[in-house]
Design a protein around this motif. Structure first.
Motif, PDB file in Angstrom:
ATOM      1  N   THR A  33      22.752  38.823  10.031  1.00 38.74           N
ATOM      2  CA  THR A  33      24.037  39.435  10.371  1.00 38.74           C
ATOM      3  C   THR A  33      24.907  39.512   9.123  1.00 38.74           C
ATOM      4  O   THR A  33      25.004  38.550   8.368  1.00 38.74           O
ATOM      5  N   TRP A  34      25.539  40.658   8.915  1.00 40.62           N
ATOM      6  CA  TRP A  34      26.434  40.845   7.775  1.00 40.62           C
ATOM      7  C   TRP A  34      27.868  40.500   8.157  1.00 40.62           C
ATOM      8  O   TRP A  34      28.334  40.845   9.247  1.00 40.62           O
ATOM      9  N   ARG A  36      25.183  37.919   4.084  1.00 40.77           N
ATOM     10  CA  ARG A  36      24.206  38.095   5.158  1.00 40.77           C
ATOM     11  C   ARG A  36      23.735  36.718   5.579  1.00 40.77           C
ATOM     12  O   ARG A  36      23.150  35.972   4.790  1.00 40.77           O
ATOM     13  N   ASN A  45      30.751  40.494   0.883  1.00 44.61           N
ATOM     14  CA  ASN A  45      29.892  40.487   2.061  1.00 44.61           C
ATOM     15  C   ASN A  45      28.828  39.424   1.899  1.00 44.61           C
ATOM     16  O   ASN A  45      28.362  39.161   0.790  1.00 44.61           O
ATOM     17  N   ARG A  92      27.134  38.914  -1.722  1.00 41.19           N
ATOM     18  CA  ARG A  92      27.547  39.957  -2.663  1.00 41.19           C
ATOM     19  C   ARG A  92      28.715  39.447  -3.504  1.00 41.19           C
ATOM     20  O   ARG A  92      29.407  38.510  -3.119  1.00 41.19           O
ATOM     21  N   GLY A 127      22.904  46.610  10.011  1.00 39.77           N
ATOM     22  CA  GLY A 127      22.968  46.921   8.589  1.00 39.77           C
ATOM     23  C   GLY A 127      24.296  46.466   7.989  1.00 39.77           C
ATOM     24  O   GLY A 127      25.241  46.144   8.707  1.00 39.77           O
ATOM     25  N   GLU A 128      24.366  46.453   6.684  1.00 42.53           N
ATOM     26  CA  GLU A 128      25.566  45.977   5.993  1.00 42.53           C
ATOM     27  C   GLU A 128      26.802  46.811   6.331  1.00 42.53           C
ATOM     28  O   GLU A 128      27.916  46.301   6.347  1.00 42.53           O
ATOM     29  N   ASP A 129      26.613  48.084   6.629  1.00 39.23           N
ATOM     30  CA  ASP A 129      27.755  48.930   6.976  1.00 39.23           C
ATOM     31  C   ASP A 129      28.319  48.620   8.365  1.00 39.23           C
ATOM     32  O   ASP A 129      29.395  49.100   8.717  1.00 39.23           O
ATOM     33  N   GLU A 154      21.984  36.484   1.625  1.00 43.59           N
ATOM     34  CA  GLU A 154      22.540  37.219   0.485  1.00 43.59           C
ATOM     35  C   GLU A 154      24.038  36.991   0.420  1.00 43.59           C
ATOM     36  O   GLU A 154      24.695  36.881   1.452  1.00 43.59           O
ATOM     37  N   GLU A 195      31.911  40.429   6.403  1.00 40.29           N
ATOM     38  CA  GLU A 195      32.831  40.742   5.313  1.00 40.29           C
ATOM     39  C   GLU A 195      33.940  39.698   5.348  1.00 40.29           C
ATOM     40  O   GLU A 195      34.594  39.514   6.376  1.00 40.29           O
ATOM     41  N   ARG A 243      29.173  45.490   9.839  1.00 33.45           N
ATOM     42  CA  ARG A 243      29.398  44.052   9.682  1.00 33.45           C
ATOM     43  C   ARG A 243      30.576  43.581  10.537  1.00 33.45           C
ATOM     44  O   ARG A 243      31.386  44.375  10.988  1.00 33.45           O
TER      45      ARG A 243
END
Length: 129
Positions: free
Chosen positions: A122-123, A117, A115, A103, A68-70, A101, A125, A72
């Motif tokens: 995989t995310w 994806r 961020n 951000r 998940g994005e959290d 994606e 930052e 990363r």
């Protein structure tokens, strides 16, 4: 404080999934600027500096993205201007690198970051502090 139960000597690596080893290696090295070596058809090792690395395991298309994005990976750049340039490149080259994606750049105190994806889900930052 009590003594730890384990007495490890090195915190060595983590893992991430990839869908296509060749495309992933190109993205990691040519876009993110990481170092990568493929040891087999399905495994590559990714690092930038230090003793810690990521083992990238080819799982194919059937395994859904599990990160998940959290949770990363973070890549520190040298300046806020580099973060802005990286963001422009991610937006402009989204199709080329199959980035899912991107951000917006945010600022929180002395940190500028965004961020993205990647093609594997995989995310990442991208930041400067």
């Amino acid at each position: 404080m009590s003594a730890p139960l384990l007495n490890g000597t090195v915190f060595s690596h983590g893992t991430m999934d990839c869908r296509d080893a060749v495309k992933t290696q190109r993205f990691l090295t040519e876009f993110l600027g990481l170092r990568s070596v493929r040891k087999s058809e399905g495994t590559q090792y990714v690092w930038l500096g230090g003793r810690w690395f990521v083992a990238c395991l080819c799982v194919g298309e059937k395994v859904p993205p599990r990160q998940g994005e959290d949770y990363r990976f973070a890549l520190l750049l040298s300046s806020e201007e580099e973060v802005e340039a990286a963001h422009r490149a991610a937006v402009d080259q989204k199709e080329k690198w199959e980035i899912r994606e991107v951000r917006d750049v945010t600022r929180d105190g002395d940190t500028a970051s965004f961020n993205l994806r990647d093609l594997n889900g995989t995310w990442w930052e991208i930041y400067h502090r």
